[in-house]
Design a protein around this motif. Structure first.
Motif, PDB file in Angstrom:
ATOM      1  N   LEU A  31      33.063  48.422  55.830  1.00  0.00           N
ATOM      2  CA  LEU A  31      34.192  47.976  56.526  1.00  0.00           C
ATOM      3  C   LEU A  31      35.108  47.110  55.556  1.00  0.00           C
ATOM      4  CD1 LEU A  31      33.333  47.001  60.168  1.00  0.00           C
ATOM      5  CD2 LEU A  31      34.872  48.901  59.558  1.00  0.00           C
ATOM      6  N   PHE A  32      34.184  46.046  54.855  1.00  0.00           N
ATOM      7  CA  PHE A  32      35.016  45.279  53.974  1.00  0.00           C
ATOM      8  C   PHE A  32      35.637  46.001  52.767  1.00  0.00           C
ATOM      9  CE2 PHE A  32      35.169  42.708  50.230  1.00  0.00           C
ATOM     10  CZ  PHE A  32      35.680  41.557  50.617  1.00  0.00           C
ATOM     11  N   LEU A  33      34.736  47.166  52.173  1.00  0.00           N
ATOM     12  CA  LEU A  33      35.292  47.976  51.099  1.00  0.00           C
ATOM     13  C   LEU A  33      36.250  48.790  51.465  1.00  0.00           C
ATOM     14  CD1 LEU A  33      31.871  48.420  49.348  1.00  0.00           C
ATOM     15  CD2 LEU A  33      33.636  46.927  48.647  1.00  0.00           C
ATOM     16  N   SER A  34      36.370  49.271  52.616  1.00  0.00           N
ATOM     17  CA  SER A  34      37.479  50.072  53.255  1.00  0.00           C
ATOM     18  C   SER A  34      38.763  49.429  53.259  1.00  0.00           C
ATOM     19  CB  SER A  34      37.264  50.738  54.397  1.00  0.00           C
ATOM     20  OG  SER A  34      37.268  49.713  55.655  1.00  0.00           O
ATOM     21  N   LYS A  35      38.778  48.121  53.177  1.00  0.00           N
ATOM     22  CA  LYS A  35      40.000  47.482  53.276  1.00  0.00           C
ATOM     23  C   LYS A  35      40.514  46.904  51.951  1.00  0.00           C
ATOM     24  CE  LYS A  35      39.649  47.435  57.549  1.00  0.00           C
ATOM     25  NZ  LYS A  35      40.381  48.253  58.264  1.00  0.00           N
ATOM     26  N   MET A  36      40.229  47.590  50.583  1.00  0.00           N
ATOM     27  CA  MET A  36      40.625  47.165  49.363  1.00  0.00           C
ATOM     28  C   MET A  36      40.812  48.453  48.723  1.00  0.00           C
ATOM     29  SD  MET A  36      38.271  47.925  46.821  1.00  0.00           S
ATOM     30  CE  MET A  36      36.576  48.210  47.046  1.00  0.00           C
ATOM     31  N   LYS A  37      41.646  48.605  47.600  1.00  0.00           N
ATOM     32  CA  LYS A  37      41.980  49.448  46.823  1.00  0.00           C
ATOM     33  C   LYS A  37      41.659  49.104  45.238  1.00  0.00           C
ATOM     34  CE  LYS A  37      46.249  50.562  45.967  1.00  0.00           C
ATOM     35  NZ  LYS A  37      47.705  50.773  46.106  1.00  0.00           N
ATOM     36  N   GLU A  40      43.016  51.020  38.657  1.00  0.00           N
ATOM     37  CA  GLU A  40      42.405  51.336  37.739  1.00  0.00           C
ATOM     38  C   GLU A  40      42.573  50.828  36.263  1.00  0.00           C
ATOM     39  OE1 GLU A  40      42.712  55.745  37.701  1.00  0.00           O
ATOM     40  OE2 GLU A  40      41.996  55.877  39.932  1.00  0.00           O
ATOM     41  N   ASN A  41      43.774  50.199  36.162  1.00  0.00           N
ATOM     42  CA  ASN A  41      44.063  49.612  34.956  1.00  0.00           C
ATOM     43  C   ASN A  41      43.353  48.207  34.806  1.00  0.00           C
ATOM     44  OD1 ASN A  41      46.117  51.569  34.180  1.00  0.00           O
ATOM     45  ND2 ASN A  41      47.375  50.678  35.483  1.00  0.00           N
ATOM     46  N   THR A  42      43.106  47.559  35.807  1.00  0.00           N
ATOM     47  CA  THR A  42      42.589  46.163  35.528  1.00  0.00           C
ATOM     48  C   THR A  42      41.274  45.940  36.165  1.00  0.00           C
ATOM     49  OG1 THR A  42      43.449  45.422  37.681  1.00  0.00           O
ATOM     50  CG2 THR A  42      44.843  45.155  36.118  1.00  0.00           C
ATOM     51  N   GLY A  43      40.902  46.994  37.146  1.00  0.00           N
ATOM     52  CA  GLY A  43      39.433  46.940  37.572  1.00  0.00           C
ATOM     53  C   GLY A  43      39.577  46.147  38.789  1.00  0.00           C
ATOM     54  N   CYS A  44      40.703  45.558  39.175  1.00  0.00           N
ATOM     55  CA  CYS A  44      40.656  44.600  40.441  1.00  0.00           C
ATOM     56  C   CYS A  44      40.383  45.357  41.509  1.00  0.00           C
ATOM     57  CB  CYS A  44      41.924  43.977  40.519  1.00  0.00           C
ATOM     58  SG  CYS A  44      42.319  42.544  39.181  1.00  0.00           S
ATOM     59  N   TRP A  45      39.734  44.778  42.778  1.00  0.00           N
ATOM     60  CA  TRP A  45      39.787  45.281  44.000  1.00  0.00           C
ATOM     61  C   TRP A  45      40.729  44.552  44.911  1.00  0.00           C
ATOM     62  CZ3 TRP A  45      33.907  45.316  45.441  1.00  0.00           C
ATOM     63  CH2 TRP A  45      33.016  45.912  44.362  1.00  0.00           C
ATOM     64  N   LEU A  46      41.828  45.120  44.954  1.00  0.00           N
ATOM     65  CA  LEU A  46      43.034  44.765  45.671  1.00  0.00           C
ATOM     66  C   LEU A  46      43.135  44.605  47.178  1.00  0.00           C
ATOM     67  CD1 LEU A  46      45.894  46.043  43.340  1.00  0.00           C
ATOM     68  CD2 LEU A  46      44.560  44.133  43.144  1.00  0.00           C
ATOM     69  N   TRP A  47      42.920  43.748  47.722  1.00  0.00           N
ATOM     70  CA  TRP A  47      42.796  43.800  49.301  1.00  0.00           C
ATOM     71  C   TRP A  47      44.169  44.260  49.902  1.00  0.00           C
ATOM     72  CZ3 TRP A  47      38.843  43.035  52.309  1.00  0.00           C
ATOM     73  CH2 TRP A  47      38.888  42.827  53.585  1.00  0.00           C
TER      74      TRP A  47
END
Length: 163
Positions: A31-37, A40-47
Motif C-alpha cells: 500500500l505504501f509503495l502504491s502511493k509513490m512514483k 527516473e532522472n533522480t531516483g527519488c520515490w515521490l510521495w
C-alpha cells in the motif's frame, strides 16, 4: 481493498479504522509503495498523497499522522531512535526512497540545509577574505561569529566618526 485513507467498521458502537488493525506488514508495504512514483532522472520515490505545509509526505496510520519518509526508512532499512531525524540526501522533501535518507542528529540535519544559519555555519572566511578561525575569530554573546580584523576596522571608523 484497503487504502491509506482507510475505511471504517463498527466495533462496540464505535467507528474504528478497518485496515490499520488487520493489515500485515507486506500488505502495508505494498500500500505504501502504491502511493509513490519513481522519478527516473533522480531516483527519488515521490510521495503522491498528502504533503505537509513544509512539503513532507504524510499519511494516517493507527489514528496518528506519520511522516512518509521516516516510515519508509524504518520499514525498509531499520528502526531509528526518536532522538534522530531523517535527512533527505537528495534535498527533496517528498522523496521516500530509503537510499536517499539518512538518520542524523537535528544539528547535522540543519547544518546540511540551505537556511541562513546553515550557510553561516559553513562559512570559513568573512566577506573580505579573512579566516573565521583561531585568533581572528570573536564569538558574540549570542553565539554569532565575527571577524576580528574587520571588527578592528569598524571600531576605528566609529572612533574616527565620533560614535
Amino acid at each position: 481493498m484497503a487504502t491509506l485513507k482507510g475505511g471504517y467498521h463498527t466495533k462496540d458502537g464505535e467507528r474504528v479504522p478497518l485496515w490499520p488493525m488487520q493489515i500485515n506488514a507486506l500488505r502495508l508495504r505494498y500500500l505504501f509503495l502504491s502511493k509513490m512514483k519513481i522519478d527516473e532522472n533522480t531516483g527519488c520515490w515521490l510521495w503522491q498523497e498528502r504533503l505537509t505545509a513544509k512539503g513532507y509526505g504524510s499519511f494516517w496510520l493507527n489514528g496518528k499522522s506519520r511522516r512518509a519518509h521516516r516510515w519508509s526508512y524504518e520499514h525498509f532499512v531499520e528502526c531509528q531512535p526518536d532522538s534522530l531525524v531523517i535527512d533527505h540526501l537528495c534535498r527533496n522533501r517528498h522523496c521516500v526512497n530509503p537510499e536517499h535518507l539518512e538518520p542524523v542528529t537535528q544539528q547535522i540535519n540543519v547544518l546540511r540545509g540551505e537556511a541562513r544559519a546553515a550557510k553561516q555555519a559553513r562559512q570559513t572566511h568573512c566577506i573580505h577574505g579573512h579566516p573565521l578561525a583561531g585568533n581572528n575569530l570573536y564569538r558574540k554573546p549570542n553565539g554569532a561569529r565575527q571577524c576580528i580584523a574587520c571588527r578592528r576596522v569598524t571600531d576605528k571608523m566609529r572612533k574616527r566618526d565620533g560614535h
